[in-house]
Design a protein around this motif. Structure first.
Motif, PDB file in Angstrom:
ATOM      1  N   LEU A  20      21.261 -47.368  28.853  1.00 42.99           N
ATOM      2  CA  LEU A  20      22.544 -45.951  29.323  1.00 42.99           C
ATOM      3  C   LEU A  20      23.820 -46.692  29.505  1.00 42.99           C
ATOM      4  CD1 LEU A  20      19.756 -44.104  31.528  1.00 42.99           C
ATOM      5  CD2 LEU A  20      20.302 -44.226  29.297  1.00 42.99           C
ATOM      6  N   SER A  21      24.860 -45.009  29.252  1.00 41.53           N
ATOM      7  CA  SER A  21      26.275 -45.257  30.074  1.00 41.53           C
ATOM      8  C   SER A  21      26.803 -44.147  30.571  1.00 41.53           C
ATOM      9  CB  SER A  21      26.899 -45.767  28.654  1.00 41.53           C
ATOM     10  OG  SER A  21      26.927 -47.365  27.567  1.00 41.53           O
ATOM     11  N   CYS A  22      27.956 -44.413  31.279  1.00 44.39           N
ATOM     12  CA  CYS A  22      28.463 -43.261  32.130  1.00 44.39           C
ATOM     13  C   CYS A  22      29.554 -43.817  32.376  1.00 44.39           C
ATOM     14  CB  CYS A  22      27.583 -42.410  33.493  1.00 44.39           C
ATOM     15  SG  CYS A  22      28.251 -41.768  34.815  1.00 44.39           S
ATOM     16  N   ALA A  23      30.403 -42.988  31.363  1.00 43.93           N
ATOM     17  CA  ALA A  23      32.202 -43.119  31.467  1.00 43.93           C
ATOM     18  C   ALA A  23      32.442 -42.084  32.894  1.00 43.93           C
ATOM     19  CB  ALA A  23      32.517 -43.330  30.219  1.00 43.93           C
ATOM     20  N   ALA A  24      33.359 -42.543  33.960  1.00 44.02           N
ATOM     21  CA  ALA A  24      34.153 -42.044  34.792  1.00 44.02           C
ATOM     22  C   ALA A  24      35.629 -41.396  33.924  1.00 44.02           C
ATOM     23  CB  ALA A  24      33.656 -42.314  35.961  1.00 44.02           C
ATOM     24  N   SER A  25      36.024 -39.722  34.260  1.00 43.39           N
ATOM     25  CA  SER A  25      37.533 -40.463  33.777  1.00 43.39           C
ATOM     26  C   SER A  25      38.373 -38.801  34.802  1.00 43.39           C
ATOM     27  CB  SER A  25      37.343 -39.570  32.411  1.00 43.39           C
ATOM     28  OG  SER A  25      36.677 -38.657  32.115  1.00 43.39           O
ATOM     29  N   SER A  30      39.888 -44.939  42.937  1.00 44.41           N
ATOM     30  CA  SER A  30      38.846 -45.695  42.470  1.00 44.41           C
ATOM     31  C   SER A  30      37.959 -45.668  43.098  1.00 44.41           C
ATOM     32  CB  SER A  30      39.532 -46.854  43.299  1.00 44.41           C
ATOM     33  OG  SER A  30      38.919 -46.216  44.904  1.00 44.41           O
ATOM     34  N   ILE A  31      37.182 -46.591  42.114  1.00 44.86           N
ATOM     35  CA  ILE A  31      35.346 -46.028  42.619  1.00 44.86           C
ATOM     36  C   ILE A  31      34.823 -47.292  43.278  1.00 44.86           C
ATOM     37  CG2 ILE A  31      32.809 -45.558  40.888  1.00 44.86           C
ATOM     38  CD1 ILE A  31      34.925 -44.524  38.374  1.00 44.86           C
ATOM     39  N   ASN A  32      33.928 -46.941  44.554  1.00 43.47           N
ATOM     40  CA  ASN A  32      33.813 -47.400  45.156  1.00 43.47           C
ATOM     41  C   ASN A  32      31.567 -47.717  44.339  1.00 43.47           C
ATOM     42  OD1 ASN A  32      35.472 -47.384  47.413  1.00 43.47           O
ATOM     43  ND2 ASN A  32      34.742 -45.022  47.467  1.00 43.47           N
ATOM     44  N   ILE A  51      25.092 -49.743  42.199  1.00 46.12           N
ATOM     45  CA  ILE A  51      26.257 -50.700  41.911  1.00 46.12           C
ATOM     46  C   ILE A  51      27.063 -51.087  43.277  1.00 46.12           C
ATOM     47  CG2 ILE A  51      27.096 -50.367  40.223  1.00 46.12           C
ATOM     48  CD1 ILE A  51      27.221 -53.462  39.499  1.00 46.12           C
ATOM     49  N   THR A  52      27.874 -51.934  43.917  1.00 45.54           N
ATOM     50  CA  THR A  52      28.874 -51.564  44.606  1.00 45.54           C
ATOM     51  C   THR A  52      29.989 -52.208  43.231  1.00 45.54           C
ATOM     52  OG1 THR A  52      28.828 -53.361  45.569  1.00 45.54           O
ATOM     53  CG2 THR A  52      27.525 -52.701  46.654  1.00 45.54           C
ATOM     54  N   SER A  53      31.404 -51.637  43.993  1.00 42.94           N
ATOM     55  CA  SER A  53      32.484 -51.949  43.572  1.00 42.94           C
ATOM     56  C   SER A  53      32.596 -53.630  43.690  1.00 42.94           C
ATOM     57  CB  SER A  53      34.383 -51.605  44.294  1.00 42.94           C
ATOM     58  OG  SER A  53      33.728 -51.613  45.544  1.00 42.94           O
ATOM     59  N   GLY A  54      31.962 -54.528  44.057  1.00 39.35           N
ATOM     60  CA  GLY A  54      32.276 -55.856  43.566  1.00 39.35           C
ATOM     61  C   GLY A  54      30.982 -56.344  43.523  1.00 39.35           C
ATOM     62  N   GLY A  55      29.824 -55.177  42.522  1.00 36.87           N
ATOM     63  CA  GLY A  55      28.843 -56.063  41.918  1.00 36.87           C
ATOM     64  C   GLY A  55      27.190 -56.640  42.455  1.00 36.87           C
ATOM     65  N   GLY A  56      27.487 -56.033  43.284  1.00 37.06           N
ATOM     66  CA  GLY A  56      26.077 -56.014  44.437  1.00 37.06           C
ATOM     67  C   GLY A  56      24.670 -54.766  43.681  1.00 37.06           C
ATOM     68  N   THR A  57      24.052 -55.047  43.881  1.00 37.17           N
ATOM     69  CA  THR A  57      22.972 -54.051  43.548  1.00 37.17           C
ATOM     70  C   THR A  57      22.000 -54.025  44.265  1.00 37.17           C
ATOM     71  OG1 THR A  57      22.233 -55.643  41.879  1.00 37.17           O
ATOM     72  CG2 THR A  57      23.553 -54.928  41.194  1.00 37.17           C
ATOM     73  N   ASN A  58      21.156 -53.341  43.660  1.00 35.15           N
ATOM     74  CA  ASN A  58      20.089 -52.441  44.698  1.00 35.15           C
ATOM     75  C   ASN A  58      19.339 -51.426  43.388  1.00 35.15           C
ATOM     76  OD1 ASN A  58      18.428 -51.911  47.031  1.00 35.15           O
ATOM     77  ND2 ASN A  58      19.206 -50.046  47.040  1.00 35.15           N
ATOM     78  N   TYR A  59      17.465 -52.189  43.775  1.00 38.64           N
ATOM     79  CA  TYR A  59      16.765 -51.267  42.580  1.00 38.64           C
ATOM     80  C   TYR A  59      15.762 -50.610  43.371  1.00 38.64           C
ATOM     81  CZ  TYR A  59      19.534 -54.363  39.283  1.00 38.64           C
ATOM     82  OH  TYR A  59      20.352 -54.592  38.047  1.00 38.64           O
ATOM     83  N   ALA A  60      15.475 -49.697  42.779  1.00 33.86           N
ATOM     84  CA  ALA A  60      13.833 -49.524  43.273  1.00 33.86           C
ATOM     85  C   ALA A  60      13.053 -50.235  43.322  1.00 33.86           C
ATOM     86  CB  ALA A  60      13.504 -47.914  42.751  1.00 33.86           C
ATOM     87  N   ASP A  61      11.840 -50.867  44.544  1.00 30.94           N
ATOM     88  CA  ASP A  61      11.159 -50.928  43.437  1.00 30.94           C
ATOM     89  C   ASP A  61       9.836 -50.888  41.888  1.00 30.94           C
ATOM     90  OD1 ASP A  61       9.708 -51.475  47.294  1.00 30.94           O
ATOM     91  OD2 ASP A  61      11.207 -52.339  45.707  1.00 30.94           O
ATOM     92  N   SER A  62      10.443 -50.661  41.909  1.00 29.07           N
ATOM     93  CA  SER A  62       9.014 -49.430  40.890  1.00 29.07           C
ATOM     94  C   SER A  62       9.925 -50.712  39.524  1.00 29.07           C
ATOM     95  CB  SER A  62       8.649 -48.080  40.409  1.00 29.07           C
ATOM     96  OG  SER A  62      10.271 -47.617  40.711  1.00 29.07           O
ATOM     97  N   VAL A  63      11.309 -50.283  39.076  1.00 33.29           N
ATOM     98  CA  VAL A  63      12.564 -51.318  38.349  1.00 33.29           C
ATOM     99  C   VAL A  63      12.460 -53.005  38.346  1.00 33.29           C
ATOM    100  CG1 VAL A  63      12.583 -48.394  37.313  1.00 33.29           C
ATOM    101  CG2 VAL A  63      14.707 -50.147  39.066  1.00 33.29           C
ATOM    102  N   SER A  70      24.803 -52.551  36.020  1.00 34.30           N
ATOM    103  CA  SER A  70      26.669 -53.537  35.626  1.00 34.30           C
ATOM    104  C   SER A  70      27.740 -52.244  35.444  1.00 34.30           C
ATOM    105  CB  SER A  70      26.408 -54.116  33.896  1.00 34.30           C
ATOM    106  OG  SER A  70      25.813 -53.587  33.336  1.00 34.30           O
ATOM    107  N   ARG A  71      28.516 -52.167  36.009  1.00 31.26           N
ATOM    108  CA  ARG A  71      29.533 -51.495  35.531  1.00 31.26           C
ATOM    109  C   ARG A  71      30.993 -52.729  34.913  1.00 31.26           C
ATOM    110  NH1 ARG A  71      30.889 -49.820  42.031  1.00 31.26           N
ATOM    111  NH2 ARG A  71      33.254 -48.719  40.830  1.00 31.26           N
ATOM    112  N   ASP A  72      31.813 -51.664  34.245  1.00 33.12           N
ATOM    113  CA  ASP A  72      33.017 -53.001  33.637  1.00 33.12           C
ATOM    114  C   ASP A  72      33.940 -51.741  34.705  1.00 33.12           C
ATOM    115  OD1 ASP A  72      35.202 -52.961  32.463  1.00 33.12           O
ATOM    116  OD2 ASP A  72      34.013 -52.818  30.253  1.00 33.12           O
ATOM    117  N   ASN A  73      34.485 -52.509  35.739  1.00 32.08           N
ATOM    118  CA  ASN A  73      35.775 -51.555  36.425  1.00 32.08           C
ATOM    119  C   ASN A  73      36.652 -51.721  35.540  1.00 32.08           C
ATOM    120  OD1 ASN A  73      34.091 -51.687  38.694  1.00 32.08           O
ATOM    121  ND2 ASN A  73      35.073 -53.513  38.975  1.00 32.08           N
ATOM    122  N   ALA A  74      37.375 -52.046  34.448  1.00 29.83           N
ATOM    123  CA  ALA A  74      38.213 -51.705  33.829  1.00 29.83           C
ATOM    124  C   ALA A  74      37.860 -50.207  32.837  1.00 29.83           C
ATOM    125  CB  ALA A  74      38.856 -52.885  32.732  1.00 29.83           C
ATOM    126  N   LYS A  75      36.865 -50.070  32.838  1.00 31.58           N
ATOM    127  CA  LYS A  75      36.522 -49.003  32.237  1.00 31.58           C
ATOM    128  C   LYS A  75      36.267 -47.716  32.572  1.00 31.58           C
ATOM    129  CE  LYS A  75      35.648 -50.905  27.606  1.00 31.58           C
ATOM    130  NZ  LYS A  75      34.363 -51.587  26.493  1.00 31.58           N
TER     131      LYS A  75
END
Length: 120
Positions: A20-25, A30-32, A51-63, A70-75
């Protein structure tokens, strides 16, 4: 105004993968943090991953171990790689972003949702 547009949902067999992709415009300064929620029929919306702006991640146990955010801050784009999909992953997946607009306002924005269906 800010828009989040998701793509990449669809129908897949159990054990398969989707990305899945999600693009903000819009008027973004800035995006936190960004992330994904999902809602299955008859169930409450639940957190999938963040996912934080610095790349820290958190997941539900089920996944954990199956999904990767992941994120591409430039995009201004966040991704959700989903592997080893199970029928119980079937849901509408929504992305969100906590965004600072150019006018200084900070608020959460949501995408319209994309359907993921996993067949057994």
């Amino acid at each position: 105004q800010v828009q989040l547009v998701e793509s990449g949902g669809g129908l897949v067999q159990a054990g398969g993968s989707l990305r899945l992709s999600c693009a903000a415009s819009g008027s973004i300064y800035s995006i936190n943090h960004m992330g994904w929620y999902r809602q299955a029929p008859g169930k409450q919306r639940e957190l999938v991953a963040t996912i934080t702006s610095g790349g820290g991640t958190n997941y539900a146990d089920s996944v954990k171990g199956r999904f990767t955010i992941s994120r591409d801050n430039a995009k201004n784009t966040v991704y959700l790689q989903m592997n080893s999909l199970k029928p119980e992953d079937t849901a509408v997946y929504y992305c969100y972003g906590v965004i600072t607009e150019v006018i200084g306002r900070i608020q959460s924005w949501w995408g319209q949702g994309t359907q993921v269906t996993v067949s057994s």
